[in-house]
Design a protein around this motif. Structure first.
Motif, PDB file in Angstrom:
ATOM      1  N   GLU A   1     -18.879  42.768  12.303  1.00 55.20           N
ATOM      2  CA  GLU A   1     -19.230  42.879  13.581  1.00 55.20           C
ATOM      3  C   GLU A   1     -17.958  43.023  14.834  1.00 55.20           C
ATOM      4  N   ALA A   2     -16.938  42.433  14.407  1.00 54.17           N
ATOM      5  CA  ALA A   2     -15.741  42.623  15.442  1.00 54.17           C
ATOM      6  C   ALA A   2     -15.095  43.835  15.223  1.00 54.17           C
ATOM      7  N   MET A   3     -14.954  44.159  14.214  1.00 55.82           N
ATOM      8  CA  MET A   3     -14.531  45.647  13.955  1.00 55.82           C
ATOM      9  C   MET A   3     -15.449  46.693  14.481  1.00 55.82           C
TER      10      MET A   3
ATOM     11  N   ASP B   1      -5.403  52.422  14.726  1.00 52.95           N
ATOM     12  CA  ASP B   1      -4.091  51.981  14.838  1.00 52.95           C
ATOM     13  C   ASP B   1      -4.091  51.457  16.530  1.00 52.95           C
ATOM     14  N   VAL B   2      -4.929  52.067  17.258  1.00 53.09           N
ATOM     15  CA  VAL B   2      -4.970  51.599  18.722  1.00 53.09           C
ATOM     16  C   VAL B   2      -5.366  50.254  18.789  1.00 53.09           C
TER      17      VAL B   2
ATOM     18  N   PHE C   1      -8.931  45.195   9.817  1.00 50.67           N
ATOM     19  CA  PHE C   1      -8.486  46.628  10.205  1.00 50.67           C
ATOM     20  C   PHE C   1      -7.642  47.118   9.247  1.00 50.67           C
ATOM     21  N   LYS C   2      -6.524  46.591   8.726  1.00 49.76           N
ATOM     22  CA  LYS C   2      -5.669  46.976   8.090  1.00 49.76           C
ATOM     23  C   LYS C   2      -6.357  47.405   6.523  1.00 49.76           C
TER      24      LYS C   2
ATOM     25  N   LEU D   1      -9.467  48.073   6.538  1.00 47.68           N
ATOM     26  CA  LEU D   1     -10.291  49.322   6.904  1.00 47.68           C
ATOM     27  C   LEU D   1      -9.377  50.709   6.833  1.00 47.68           C
ATOM     28  N   LYS D   2      -8.195  50.540   7.131  1.00 50.83           N
ATOM     29  CA  LYS D   2      -7.413  51.676   7.240  1.00 50.83           C
ATOM     30  C   LYS D   2      -6.836  51.937   5.838  1.00 50.83           C
ATOM     31  N   MET D   3      -6.673  51.083   4.972  1.00 49.35           N
ATOM     32  CA  MET D   3      -6.311  51.094   3.503  1.00 49.35           C
ATOM     33  C   MET D   3      -7.496  51.944   2.868  1.00 49.35           C
ATOM     34  N   LEU D   4      -8.647  51.471   3.113  1.00 44.98           N
ATOM     35  CA  LEU D   4      -9.759  52.170   2.401  1.00 44.98           C
ATOM     36  C   LEU D   4      -9.852  53.677   2.718  1.00 44.98           C
ATOM     37  N   LEU D   5      -9.762  53.758   4.274  1.00 40.09           N
ATOM     38  CA  LEU D   5      -9.915  55.140   4.646  1.00 40.09           C
ATOM     39  C   LEU D   5      -8.785  56.009   4.073  1.00 40.09           C
ATOM     40  N   ASN D   6      -7.656  55.530   3.661  1.00 41.36           N
ATOM     41  CA  ASN D   6      -6.654  56.201   3.311  1.00 41.36           C
ATOM     42  C   ASN D   6      -6.736  56.423   1.829  1.00 41.36           C
ATOM     43  N   GLY D   7      -7.560  55.902   1.263  1.00 37.81           N
ATOM     44  CA  GLY D   7      -7.737  55.908  -0.200  1.00 37.81           C
ATOM     45  C   GLY D   7      -6.664  55.016  -0.964  1.00 37.81           C
ATOM     46  N   GLU D   8      -6.123  54.007  -0.284  1.00 34.20           N
ATOM     47  CA  GLU D   8      -5.180  53.319  -0.997  1.00 34.20           C
ATOM     48  C   GLU D   8      -5.940  51.653  -1.602  1.00 34.20           C
ATOM     49  N   MET D   9      -7.237  51.953  -1.763  1.00 36.33           N
ATOM     50  CA  MET D   9      -7.715  50.902  -2.278  1.00 36.33           C
ATOM     51  C   MET D   9      -8.455  51.190  -3.682  1.00 36.33           C
ATOM     52  N   ASN D  10      -8.657  50.284  -4.617  1.00 34.81           N
ATOM     53  CA  ASN D  10      -9.526  50.806  -5.785  1.00 34.81           C
ATOM     54  C   ASN D  10     -10.340  49.657  -6.169  1.00 34.81           C
TER      55      ASN D  10
END
Length: 176
Positions: free
Chosen positions: A21-23, A83-84, A152-153, A155-164
């Motif tokens: 919810e915070a995100m 990032d912001v 948030f980190k 979430l960013k990793m997920l969007l960047n495809g850095e998660m599996n």
């Protein structure tokens, strides 16, 4: 507190609903601050995040990533927002607090009212829905800001495809 699986095409991570919810609320707020809601898809995404921020199904919250973040351009915009937000969490003491999240939740409920995505019987019903989150009495957020920043980190990793990781993977991504 329940957890929800935040994912794109079944790759993702589990996060406590309060973090989700915070995100959602921080993204709504930043979209409006940057006037990005003049872009049709991001306005629709903002409205969806407002609706999703109502924990109607505990453990079933969503960031609606598959539905809205489906091009590299959209992904880049959301990553820039992350990032912001992350920078604000690091540098602004009163950015991520119970009272600030309460105010953003109030705005999210106003969005739902303005877009006819949710109806309220009266002002009391509206206020009850805003207050249901408990953000207004959450005083300890400043003590765990690092965990919100980490969400948030992730979430960013997920969007960047850095998660599996999948829903059944061990939750080692919260070890930082």
């Amino acid at each position: 507190m329940a957890s929800s699986f935040i994912n794109i095409k079944n790759i993702g991570y589990w996060a406590k609903d309060g973090f989700v919810e915070a995100m959602q609320l921080c993204l709504i707020n930043e979209i409006e601050i940057q006037n990005l809601d003049s872009i049709e898809w991001i306005n629709e995404y903002k409205n969806e995040l407002a609706l999703e921020s109502l924990p109607m199904i505990y453990g079933g919250m969503s960031m609606s990533l598959d539905e809205f973040i489906n091009t590299d351009e959209r992904k880049a915009i959301v990553i820039e927002l992350i990032d912001v937000i992350t920078k604000k969490i690091e540098t602004t003491d009163d950015y991520l607090t119970g009272p600030s999240l309460h105010e953003i939740r109030k705005r999210a409920m106003e969005i739902l009212l303005e877009t006819n995505m949710l109806e309220f019987k009266d002002q009391e019903d509206f206020e009850r829905t805003v207050n249901d989150s408990g953000w207004d009495i959450s005083l300890g957020i400043k003590d765990v800001k690092d965990r919100y920043k980490h969400s948030f980190k992730l979430l960013k990793m997920l969007l960047n495809g850095e998660m599996n990781s999948t829903a059944s993977s061990p939750e080692t991504y919260w070890n930082y």
